[in-house]
Write a protein that holds these residues in place. Sequence first.
Motif, short mmCIF file in Angstrom:
data_model
loop_
_atom_site.label_atom_id
_atom_site.label_comp_id
_atom_site.label_asym_id
_atom_site.label_seq_id
_atom_site.Cartn_x
_atom_site.Cartn_y
_atom_site.Cartn_z
N ASN A 2 0.80 -1.23 0.00
CA ASN A 2 0.00 0.00 0.00
C ASN A 2 0.82 1.27 0.00
OD1 ASN A 2 1.04 -0.08 2.54
ND2 ASN A 2 -0.93 -0.02 3.61
N ASN A 3 2.13 1.14 -0.19
CA ASN A 3 2.98 2.32 -0.18
C ASN A 3 3.50 2.57 -1.60
OD1 ASN A 3 4.65 4.42 0.49
ND2 ASN A 3 6.22 3.15 1.45
N ILE A 4 2.99 3.62 -2.23
CA ILE A 4 3.37 3.95 -3.61
C ILE A 4 4.25 5.20 -3.61
CG2 ILE A 4 2.53 4.76 -5.85
CD1 ILE A 4 0.14 3.01 -5.58
N VAL A 5 5.35 5.13 -4.33
CA VAL A 5 6.20 6.30 -4.55
C VAL A 5 6.15 6.64 -6.03
CG1 VAL A 5 8.56 7.20 -4.52
CG2 VAL A 5 7.72 5.82 -2.60
N VAL A 6 5.89 7.90 -6.32
CA VAL A 6 5.81 8.39 -7.69
C VAL A 6 7.00 9.30 -7.95
CG1 VAL A 6 4.47 9.75 -9.35
CG2 VAL A 6 3.29 8.28 -7.69
N LEU A 7 7.75 9.02 -9.00
CA LEU A 7 8.84 9.89 -9.43
C LEU A 7 8.42 10.54 -10.74
CD1 LEU A 7 11.73 10.99 -9.23
CD2 LEU A 7 12.53 8.91 -10.37
N SER A 8 8.17 11.85 -10.71
CA SER A 8 7.68 12.52 -11.92
C SER A 8 8.70 13.51 -12.46
CB SER A 8 6.35 13.23 -11.65
OG SER A 8 6.50 14.32 -10.75
N GLY A 9 8.73 13.59 -13.79
CA GLY A 9 9.64 14.51 -14.47
C GLY A 9 8.89 15.44 -15.40
N ALA A 10 9.62 16.08 -16.30
CA ALA A 10 9.04 17.12 -17.15
C ALA A 10 7.87 16.62 -17.98
CB ALA A 10 10.12 17.69 -18.07
N GLY A 11 7.93 15.35 -18.41
CA GLY A 11 6.84 14.81 -19.22
C GLY A 11 5.53 14.74 -18.48
N MET A 12 5.57 14.73 -17.15
CA MET A 12 4.35 14.71 -16.35
C MET A 12 3.51 15.95 -16.62
SD MET A 12 3.01 12.98 -13.53
CE MET A 12 1.24 13.15 -13.71
N SER A 13 4.17 17.09 -16.76
CA SER A 13 3.46 18.36 -16.93
C SER A 13 3.37 18.82 -18.38
CB SER A 13 4.13 19.45 -16.09
OG SER A 13 4.05 19.14 -14.72
N GLU A 76 -4.54 8.34 -3.66
CA GLU A 76 -4.52 8.53 -2.21
C GLU A 76 -5.78 7.98 -1.54
OE1 GLU A 76 -3.43 12.32 -0.67
OE2 GLU A 76 -1.77 12.59 -2.08
N LYS A 77 -6.81 7.70 -2.31
CA LYS A 77 -8.02 7.10 -1.73
C LYS A 77 -7.78 5.67 -1.27
CE LYS A 77 -11.30 9.85 -4.47
NZ LYS A 77 -12.38 9.80 -5.49
N CYS A 78 -6.78 5.02 -1.87
CA CYS A 78 -6.54 3.60 -1.59
C CYS A 78 -5.12 3.30 -1.09
CB CYS A 78 -6.79 2.77 -2.84
SG CYS A 78 -8.47 2.88 -3.49
N PHE A 79 -4.19 4.22 -1.31
CA PHE A 79 -2.79 3.95 -1.00
C PHE A 79 -2.17 5.13 -0.24
CE2 PHE A 79 -3.78 1.74 -4.96
CZ PHE A 79 -3.23 0.47 -4.78
N LEU A 80 -1.07 4.84 0.43
CA LEU A 80 -0.19 5.90 0.90
C LEU A 80 0.68 6.29 -0.29
CD1 LEU A 80 1.23 7.66 3.04
CD2 LEU A 80 2.70 5.69 3.54
N VAL A 81 0.62 7.55 -0.69
CA VAL A 81 1.32 8.00 -1.89
C VAL A 81 2.29 9.12 -1.55
CG1 VAL A 81 1.08 8.92 -4.23
CG2 VAL A 81 -0.69 7.40 -3.31
N ASN A 82 3.54 8.94 -1.91
CA ASN A 82 4.54 10.00 -1.82
C ASN A 82 5.05 10.32 -3.21
OD1 ASN A 82 5.32 10.73 1.11
ND2 ASN A 82 5.16 8.49 1.16
N ILE A 83 4.99 11.59 -3.57
CA ILE A 83 5.44 12.04 -4.88
C ILE A 83 6.79 12.72 -4.74
CG2 ILE A 83 4.96 13.55 -6.84
CD1 ILE A 83 1.96 13.26 -6.08
N ILE A 84 7.74 12.28 -5.53
CA ILE A 84 9.04 12.95 -5.65
C ILE A 84 9.07 13.53 -7.05
CG2 ILE A 84 11.54 12.67 -5.60
CD1 ILE A 84 11.00 10.06 -3.95
N THR A 85 8.99 14.83 -7.16
CA THR A 85 8.93 15.43 -8.49
C THR A 85 10.18 16.24 -8.80
OG1 THR A 85 7.61 16.76 -10.02
CG2 THR A 85 7.65 17.48 -7.70
N GLN A 86 10.64 16.12 -10.02
CA GLN A 86 11.73 16.96 -10.52
C GLN A 86 11.19 18.29 -11.05
OE1 GLN A 86 12.96 13.13 -12.74
NE2 GLN A 86 14.75 14.45 -12.91
N ASN A 87 9.88 18.41 -11.09
CA ASN A 87 9.26 19.61 -11.63
C ASN A 87 9.15 20.70 -10.57
OD1 ASN A 87 8.92 18.15 -13.99
ND2 ASN A 87 6.86 17.48 -13.44
N VAL A 88 9.21 21.94 -11.01
CA VAL A 88 9.13 23.07 -10.09
C VAL A 88 7.73 23.68 -10.06
CG1 VAL A 88 11.59 23.56 -10.28
CG2 VAL A 88 9.99 24.71 -11.82
#
Length: 230
Positions: A2-13, A76-88
Amino acid sequence: MNNIVVLSGAGMSADSGIHTFRDADGLWEGHDVMSVASPQGFRKNPELVLDFYNLRRRQLKEVVPNAGHLAIAELEKCFLVNIITQNVDDLHERAGSTNVLHLHGELLKVRSMANPNISLQWKEDLILGQTAEDGCQLRPDIVWFGEEVPLLPKAAELTSKADILIMIGTSLQVYPAASLIHYAPVNSPKFFVDPRPSVEEDFCPNLKIIRKTSAEGVPILVKDLMHKLR
């Protein structure tokens, strides 16, 4: 799991209309990146650098989170989510995500040139001569080329605890951020959402590549993960 980590970069935005950090010719919206994203560039022409980020800040007011951002917030409705983003940008927060670590700083913050701990929320233009409480010029609270990434240890710790790692729109080529995938547990499922992925599925154990944009691929992945949980 139930622990999800998201790593997002420029393509996310990118699907929100925010230009990626570098385009094909190595420029950032017409500027050499070192002239607008390095301490040397700021010393040489601070007005150019401040104006560059002022334009980025104005642009941020005109864009909205895309379907990918919204889908990640739904997790976040179902998991613990931490986002690590390279975006500003602040699109993850505006979509509803609550645990967002900005590895490379935040466009809507400024800080003292002398003391990075003196930081302010900032939504308007920043001009030369505006100073922090210590009397020093304010600058964008962005990690520039050649500067340390102070939140990297925290990001590595979060990644090391991931039951599931989701990577979105990042090249996996720019260090030190690219090193984070190697902190993830070997047995944890890993998903890479990118229309033109820089690696293949043998890059690391348990990696699945989804060759779609953020707005297309992330909602599909999120729906699948939430369905499996039920």
